[in-house]
Design an enzyme around this catalytic site. Structure first.
Site, PDB file in Angstrom:
ATOM      1  N   GLU A   1      20.535  -3.085  37.560  1.00 54.78           N
ATOM      2  CA  GLU A   1      19.371  -2.392  38.088  1.00 54.78           C
ATOM      3  C   GLU A   1      18.714  -3.232  39.177  1.00 54.78           C
ATOM      4  OE1 GLU A   1      15.954  -2.270  35.641  1.00 54.78           O
ATOM      5  OE2 GLU A   1      14.896  -0.918  36.989  1.00 54.78           O
TER       6      GLU A   1
ATOM      7  N   HIS B   1       9.795  -9.176  26.742  1.00 54.45           N
ATOM      8  CA  HIS B   1      10.347  -9.828  27.932  1.00 54.45           C
ATOM      9  C   HIS B   1      10.369 -11.349  27.810  1.00 54.45           C
ATOM     10  CE1 HIS B   1       9.231  -5.831  29.357  1.00 54.45           C
ATOM     11  NE2 HIS B   1      10.103  -5.988  30.330  1.00 54.45           N
TER      12      HIS B   1
ATOM     13  N   GLU C   1      21.737  -0.202  30.179  1.00 55.44           N
ATOM     14  CA  GLU C   1      22.356  -1.502  29.888  1.00 55.44           C
ATOM     15  C   GLU C   1      23.691  -1.368  29.179  1.00 55.44           C
ATOM     16  OE1 GLU C   1      19.211  -0.743  29.379  1.00 55.44           O
ATOM     17  OE2 GLU C   1      18.044  -2.171  30.562  1.00 55.44           O
TER      18      GLU C   1
END
Lengths: 327, 324
Positions: free
Chosen positions: B29, B127, B58
């Protein structure tokens, strides 16, 4: 069912592929019931016209990816039944030296890039095979076989979308055999045709009769042409039936319970692809009866020899555990 | 030699390998724009066929990398954040690592997966987790996690030339770090540790951003008269057991510093290996310094408290010094 637009040698080629799968699978079923095979086996009996019709429309360079119910795909692509049977026995002479088994047979030399035991696991890899053809400006087409169950996996949606956005030469062949293990497909999705999902990804979605090898051949040939022209992927939904269970010996899991719909079982019997094609070939006098019999007995003999050879093959040496690792 | 940032070193490795080998391509991406600047500029040089922007998928993109790899290409798949590897788990755990073995050696998977690993930018649990320990547990996946620009470039180039699946983990917190990067081409072999600081009293084994934590702690310890040897493993799978055991044979003390959650952390594996192999040479029990066993918090104050800090390393070393 008609073959007006299909050459006679292709008809016979398809017939042989179906017959070879059927006789192989019958032998595997028997061996399993006799307790001669380790692990699980998922037979392709009843679905043979799909693999045969699809693979007859491919060249040797085109690639396929298969599923846990993969024996038919390997045979249809031209796999060696001796090496297949030896793999099912877990022997050193098997396709994967006994490290793969029934659900992981591959023959990279004939473009059979592997059976994948995870439902939906093969779709992304098939997209990558298509991507490699696109990248290398090759004419190669990538075919992915998967079942109705896989159409409910995230990988199905991601893969169709990815192949569509890059216009990759991939043909998604959904074998809708009406059941995901023991759950009717209609209970697992709120639509009748999985092919409808293609619209969501901007690609053609076609429904085909999985018992009619000629129709499968025809829609595949059209999808191949489209893919080679750079127009991108196609989703083909083959409506099919498995004659047997999800896996051999499934009675043990069912513990007396049943799940098959009687009408569906009757339809599966009536739409047996070998029976239909055999009748068609006989009625249309494509091959005389005695030649059909010879063909059958030759294949049956070859399967018996494969079983014998597998049985007499050595187990893999324990050292082989530490081979085929990092290069 | 020129001093370069980590990001610039990675960019160079990618560009050099793509120039060298037409089979090498990059997908993921936003690799064209380069959310992480290490892929920035590659699209301008190599075009859309070799720098492929993909949907946010993914699982499919990782699997497509495998499919391309078994068909003779050498894909680099950028999955952006380590936590996004969870979305691709099936393709990595069930397929990429196993295929060569499972199919009896008929194929191999020369695939590089890239992701930023771990915390340091206050991005919250989704994250900021370090995920390297999961992949150490998977047979036949190589895992590298270099801490300096020099190591990053040399190891990434080796990964791209490797015939097996390699997970390359970098860190946003290291992006601006600088080190001397040779002008001439060089490779750093996967599986070779680097002793970032020599010392005789205790072995501190670590990898990735915590190399700097360990070095900081070693500096403080030195002022107390304790000389720590800091081993930067650089590769987690395979990892350089020989370098670690040699060092422990010399120091007799072992502290594993690892940005993982404690159970089954990378540190657990190193510590167990040391305890098994050189028990009789140990002067003190092995120590592990890992994350606290909670999800990654957002607040910078809390995030810092979860991660292994210099004070934690120093405390662990002091524990080992108490046995003498």
């Amino acid at each position: 069912m008609h073959h007006q637009d299909i050459a006679v040698d292709v008809v016979l080629d398809i017939y042989q592929r179906i017959l070879r799968i059927r006789r192989f699978e019958e032998a595997v079923g028997l061996l399993f019931r006799q307790g001669q095979l380790p692990g699980f086996v998922h037979l392709y009996i009843g679905e043979e016209a799909v693999a045969a019709g699809v693979c007859a429309a491919l060249t040797d360079e085109d690639t396929i990816i298969s599923t846990h119910r993969g024996h038919g795909h390997v045979i249809a692509k031209g796999g060696d039944i001796k090496r297949m049977m030896a793999e099912l026995f877990g022997k050193a002479t098997g396709y994967c030296k006994g490290k793969g088994g029934s659900m992981h047979i591959a023959d990279f030399d004939i473009g059979m890039l592997g059976a994948i035991g995870i439902v939906g696991g093969g779709l992304p890899i098939a997209v990558g095979a298509g991507l490699s053809a696109w990248y290398s400006n090759s004419n190669r087409v990538s075919v992915c076989f998967f079942g109705d169950g896989a159409a409910n996996e995230g990988s199905f949606h991601e893969s169709l979308n990815l192949a569509s956005t890059l216009a990759l030469p991939v043909i998604f062949v959904c074998e809708n055999n009406q059941y995901g293990e023991f759950t009717p497909a209609q209970n697992a999705m709120n639509i009748t045709d999985i092919a409808d999902r293609a619209a969501g990804y901007g690609i053609p979605g076609l429904v085909a009769d999985g018992a009619d090898a000629f129709e499968i051949y025809r829609v595949t040939a059209a999808a191949v042409e489209r893919a080679r022209a750079g127009a991108g992927p196609t989703l083909i939904e083959a409506k099919t039936h498995r004659r047997g269970g999800h896996a051999e010996g499934e009675e043990a899991f069912l513990a007396g319970q049943t799940y098959r719909d009687e009408a569906e079982t009757a339809e599966a019997q009536a739409k047996d692809p070998l029976l239909l094609l055999h009748n068609y070939v006989s009625e249309n006098k494509i091959l005389p009866a005695n030649q059909l019999e010879t063909l059958d007995s030759n294949i049956t003999q070859a399967v018996a020899e494969a079983v014998e050879a597998a049985r007499n093959s050595p187990d893999p040496a324990l050292e082989s555990l530490f081979e085929d690792l990092w290069l | 030699m020129a001093r370069k940032t980590y990001v610039a070193a990675i960019q160079e490795a990618l560009a050099e390998e793509m120039r060298r080998d037409p089979r090498v391509f990059l997908m993921g991406e936003d690799v064209r724009i380069g959310v992480f600047p290490s892929t920035r500029g590659l699209h301008a040089e190599f075009g859309g066929k070799r720098v492929i922007d993909t949907p946010i998928s993914e699982l499919a993109v990782a699997g497509a990398g495998i499919g391309a790899a078994v068909n003779g290409l050498r894909p680099i798949v950028d999955l952006m954040f380590g936590t996004f590897l969870y979305l691709a788990f099936d393709q990595i755990a069930n397929q990429a690592g196993a295929m060569r073995f499972m199919y009896g050696g008929q194929t191999n998977v020369p695939l590089v997966l890239m992701a930023q690993n771990g915390a340091g930018s206050s991005a919250g649990h989704h994250h900021s987790q370090a995920v390297h320990q999961f992949f150490m547990n998977m047979p036949q996946i190589k895992v590298i996690m270099p801490s300096t620009p020099t190591d990053g470039k040399g190891l990434l180039k080796s990964a791209i030339r490797d015939d097996n699946p390699v997970l390359f983990l970098h860190s946003l917190s290291l992006g601006g770090k600088r080190s001397d990067v040779p002008e001439n081409e060089y490779l750093i072999p996967i599986g070779e540790a680097d002793i970032k600081r020599a010392g005789s009293d205790v072995t501190i084994c670590t990898v990735g951003p915590t190399v700097y934590t360990a070095l900081g702690a070693a500096k403080t310890l030195s002022r107390e008269g304790i000389e720590a040897e800091v081993i930067d493993l650089r590769s987690l799978s395979p990892w350089d057991k020989g370098a670690v055991l040699d060092s422990v044979a010399k120091t007799g003390r072992f502290v594993a510093v690892d940005e993982s959650f404690p159970s089954c952390s990378a540190a657990s594996e190193w510590a167990a290996t040391v305890a098994e192999a050189v028990f009789s040479q140990l002067k003190a029990p092995v120590q592990r310094v890992t994350n606290k066993d909670v999800p990654m918090p957002f607040s910078p104050a809390l995030e810092k408290a979860v991660l292994p800090g210099e004070a934690d390393v120093i405390a662990a070393v002091h524990k080992t010094m108490a046995y003498s």
